[in-house]
Write an enzyme that holds these catalytic residues in place. Structure first.
Site, mmCIF file in Angstrom:
data_model
loop_
_atom_site.group_PDB
_atom_site.id
_atom_site.type_symbol
_atom_site.label_atom_id
_atom_site.label_comp_id
_atom_site.label_asym_id
_atom_site.label_seq_id
_atom_site.Cartn_x
_atom_site.Cartn_y
_atom_site.Cartn_z
ATOM 1 N N LYS A 150 -21.022 66.499 -57.955
ATOM 2 C CA LYS A 150 -22.272 66.275 -58.670
ATOM 3 C C LYS A 150 -22.104 66.722 -60.119
ATOM 4 O O LYS A 150 -21.739 67.870 -60.385
ATOM 5 C CB LYS A 150 -23.395 67.068 -57.995
ATOM 6 N N ALA A 162 -28.486 63.766 -63.129
ATOM 7 C CA ALA A 162 -27.219 64.045 -62.450
ATOM 8 C C ALA A 162 -26.706 62.782 -61.783
ATOM 9 O O ALA A 162 -27.474 61.877 -61.452
ATOM 10 C CB ALA A 162 -27.387 65.156 -61.415
ATOM 11 N N SER A 163 -25.405 62.719 -61.594
ATOM 12 C CA SER A 163 -24.795 61.627 -60.838
ATOM 13 C C SER A 163 -23.708 62.212 -59.949
ATOM 14 O O SER A 163 -23.183 63.293 -60.210
ATOM 15 C CB SER A 163 -24.211 60.566 -61.776
ATOM 16 N N ASP A 182 -37.686 71.423 -50.656
ATOM 17 C CA ASP A 182 -37.752 70.006 -51.008
ATOM 18 C C ASP A 182 -37.230 69.153 -49.848
ATOM 19 O O ASP A 182 -36.419 68.240 -50.039
ATOM 20 C CB ASP A 182 -36.927 69.743 -52.279
#
Length: 565
Positions: free
Chosen positions: A50, A32-33, A147
Site C-alpha cells: 500500500k 493510497a493505491s 471501520d
C-alpha cells in the site's frame, strides 16, 4: 519527463524498495493505491504493498502524520491471525509511506455476493464466524477496527476471510485500562448509533463524550451479517432520519421491514442482540460465540475455523450470482460532483432500495482514452492474457466481427473454438436464466480462486465494435440518471483505432454514499473472433452498490451482451 508534483498521485514511487513491484494498481483509496510485489531475487511470495502519498493525504484528506503512524503501529501490533491481513514491513521516503502486507489473493468477498440476495445461511454463518474470530483477536490485543464494512473484508485464495484496512483502528485498552474514543468515523450504514448521535459542540468530527470502540465494532458486525444474509443493509444510517431505523427503534426491534422477515428465525435474537441501540445492553463477543445459531454445525467450517471445502464454497457462491434480464433496471444510483469522505456522516442518505427520485445530485461522468499518467492504472484481469486465447489486438481480416443488429448474441453462434475458450470464463454464468457452474470450471479446480477469481465478475462481452457500443453505454448511464457527454464521431473513430477507452464514473449510491470507478471498454480477440469486453472497475465505495450499478447498466444494454445458450 519531469516528475509529477509531490501532491499528485502520479508522483514517482520510491526507487529503493526492498521488493520488486510486479503489477499495476489492484486497489485504490482516496490517497493510497495498492500493488503486488515479490522479493528482489525471487518470484514468490507475492505480497501487497500500500502506497500512501503523504502530502496529498495530509493536505486533501483528514489523515495526519500521527494517524498514519498509528495505522502502522497498530497493524504491526496485531501480529499474525488466520483471518486478518498481516502487516509484513513498512517504510517511507519524502513523498510516500508504504506498508507491505499479506496478499488477499481471493479478492473482495462482497464482489462475489449478489446484491439484494445474499449468500444463504451456511455461507453467511461461515464468514460471520471468521469475522468474529478476527474481531475477537483484535479486541484481545486492545485494538478496535472502527471501520467494519464490506470494502474491508477480503479473501484468501482458499476463500477464507481476511480483515483489512486498519486506517481507523484505535487502541481502546492499554495496560488493562479501558479508553474511550471521541473521533467520529466509519461508514453510515455500518456505524453504531452512539457515534452518530453523540454531541459535537466543539468540532464536527469529535464527540464531547467518548464511546467504547470495541462495543461499536459489535454493532458493525451485526450489520455485516445482515448484509451477508439478505444482500442489503437494514438502514442507511442509525438515526431518526432513516425511516427503517426509526421504525426499528419505535417497535422495540419488531420492525415490519420485509428484509427482516428474510432472516432465519433462529438467529433473530442474535441479530437484535448485536443491533441493540443501548451499548451497555449490546451483546458481548462471549454472548455471540455462545449463541445457538453461532455454534451450529456448518459443512464449510473445519474445527480450526478454516474453509473445509474451498471448491464447493466457490461453486455455490458463483451459482448465486445472477442478472435477471426480465427485470427492468432500477435507477438506484445518481451521479454527483464531488468525492464522498467515508468519515463524513451525510445528513440525509437514502437506502439503496429507496425511491431514487429522492436523490438530487449532479453527475461528472466523462469518457476518455486511458493515458499512462492518469489515475487509472489498474491491473488487467489475468484471464485476459493471450495464453487463454484472449488478447487485446487490432482487428485483422480473418476476425472481423459479424453483425448482430437483429438478434441476441448467443454463445452458440460463435465457432466452437471461441465457445471452448469462453466456457472457461466464470463471468458468463451470471447471464444464464438458471445459473449453474460448468464442469470445465470445477473439474480441475483445487482452490477457491480456481472457480471464483480474485478479480471482479462485473464484466461482459459484446460482438459490437467500440464505436457502436460506447454510445449505448453513455445512453444507459443517462437513463440511470448519470448524464454523460456523447462522444463526437472523431472521438469514436479514435477509440476504435486505439482499441480501448474508458468512462470515468463518479456518483452517489442509493444511500448517497460515494461510488466511483471506471467502465473500461477494450477490443478483445477471442479465438478467431473479435469482441468488445466491458469491465466495471470500482475505485471506491460499497461493492454491493457497485454490483447494483453494473447490473443496471447491463440490463440497459441487454440486447448486445453475449450470453450462454
Amino acid at each position: 519527463m519531469a516528475p509529477a508534483p509531490p501532491g499528485s498521485q502520479a508522483a514517482p514511487l520510491p526507487s529503493n524498495l526492498p521488493f520488486r513491484l510486479v503489477s499495476k494498481t489492484i486497489g485504490q483509496g482516496a490517497y493510497a493505491s495498492i500493488r503486488k510485489a515479490v522479493p528482489l531475487n525471487a518470484p514468490k511470495p507475492v505480497i501487497a504493498v500500500k502506497f500512501i502519498n503523504k502530502e496529498h493525504a495530509f493536505r486533501m484528506g483528514r489523515l495526519g502524520p500521527k494517524q498514519l503512524k498509528m495505522e502502522i503501529v497498530l497493524h504491526q501490533h496485531l501480529g499474525k491471525h488466520h483471518n486478518i491481513i498481516q502487516c509484513l514491513a513498512s517504510g517511507e521516503d519524502t513523498i510516500w509511506t508504504w506498508i507491505a502486507m499479506e496478499l488477499a489473493d481471493g479478492g473482495d468477498l462482497f464482489d462475489k455476493i449478489e446484491a439484494d440476495e445474499g449468500v444463504g445461511v451456511d455461507i453467511a454463518h461461515f464468514y460471520f464466524t471468521q469475522l468474529i474470530s478476527a474481531v475477537s483477536f483484535m479486541h484481545s490485543k486492545g485494538i478496535a477496527h472502527r471501520d467494519l464494512k464490506p470494502e474491508n473484508v477480503l479473501l484468501s485464495g482458499d476463500g477464507d476471510l481476511k480483515l483489512a484496512d486498519f486506517g481507523l483502528a484505535a487502541l481502546f485498552k492499554k495496560d488493562g485500562q479501558l479508553r474511550m474514543c471521541n473521533t467520529v468515523c466509519g461508514s453510515p450504514p455500518y456505524i453504531a448509533p452512539e457515534i452518530v448521535s453523540g454531541r459535537r459542540s466543539k468540532r464536527r468530527d469529535l464527540l464531547d463524550d467518548g464511546y467504547a470502540a470495541n462495543i461499536c465494532d459489535i454493532w458493525s458486525c451485526g450489520v455485516v451479517l445482515f448484509v451477508l444474509l439478505v444482500g442489503n443493509t437494514p438502514w442507511d444510517e442509525p438515526t431518526q432520519q432513516s425511516e427503517e431505523f426509526r421504525e426499528y427503534v419505535a417497535t422495540n426491534k419488531q420492525t415490519t421491514d420485509p428484509l427482516w422477515h428474510q432472516l432465519p428465525q433462529d438467529m433473530l435474537s442474535l441479530m437484535r442482540g448485536m443491533l441493540e441501540v443501548d451499548p451497555n445492553q449490546r451483546y458481548t463477543l462471549e454472548q455471540i460465540r455462545t449463541h445457538p445459531w453461532f455454534t451450529r454445525r456448518n459443512p464449510y467450517l473445519t474445527s480450526s475455523g478454516k474453509n473445509a471445502n474451498p471448491v464447493g464454497l466457490a461453486t455455490q457462491m458463483l451459482s448465486q450470482l445472477r442478472i435477471d434480464f426480465s427485470q427492468p433496471p432500477s435507477a438506484s444510483q445518481r451521479g454527483f460532483s464531488q468525492d464522498s469522505d467515508a468519515m463524513d456522516i451525510d445528513s440525509a442518505p437514502h437506502r439503496s432500495r429507496a425511491n431514487p427520485t429522492n436523490i438530487n445530485m449532479i453527475s461528472s461522468t466523462q469518457p476518455e482514452t486511458p493515458i499512462a499518467d492518469t489515475p487509472f492504472d489498474w491491473e488487467r484481469p489475468p484471464r485476459l492474457s493471450s495464453h487463454d486465447g484472449i488478447s487485446a489486438s487490432q482487428p485483422s481480416e480473418h476476425n472481423q466481427r459479424p453483425s448482430y443488429a437483429t438478434q441476441q448474441p448467443m454463445l452458440s453462434q460463435f465457432p466452437s473454438s471461441t465457445q471452448d475458450i469462453l466456457s472457461q470464463d466464470p463471468s458468463l454464468t451470471q447471464f444464464t436464466t438458471n445459473p449453474s457452474v460448468p464442469m470445465t470450471l470445477t473439474q480441475a479446480a483445487r482452490h477457491f480462486k480456481d472457480v471464483l477469481p480474485s478479480y471482479s465478475l462485473a464484466r461482459f462481452l459484446s460482438p459490437l465494435s467500440l464505436s457502436a457500443l460506447i454510445p449505448l453505454l453513455t445512453d444507459a448511464l443517462h437513463n440511470l440518471g448519470i448524464p454523460s457527454t456523447p462522444a463526437a464521431e472523431e472521438q469514436l473513430a479514435q477509440w476504435e483505432r486505439d482499441g480501448e477507452a474508458n468512462l470515468r464514473v463518479k456518483m452517489a449510491d442509493g444511500r448517497r454514499q460515494g461510488l466511483n470507478g471506471h467502465i473500461v471498454i477494450e477490443r478483445a480477440i477471442i479465438g478467431m473472433d473479435t469482441m468488445t469486453e466491458v469491465r466495471f472497475v470500482k475505485a471506491s465505495g460499497d461493492p454491493l452498490e457497485w454490483r447494483r450499478f453494473f447490473k443496471n447498466v447491463v440490463c440497459c444494454v441487454a440486447d448486445v451482451v453475449v450470453r450462454p445458450n
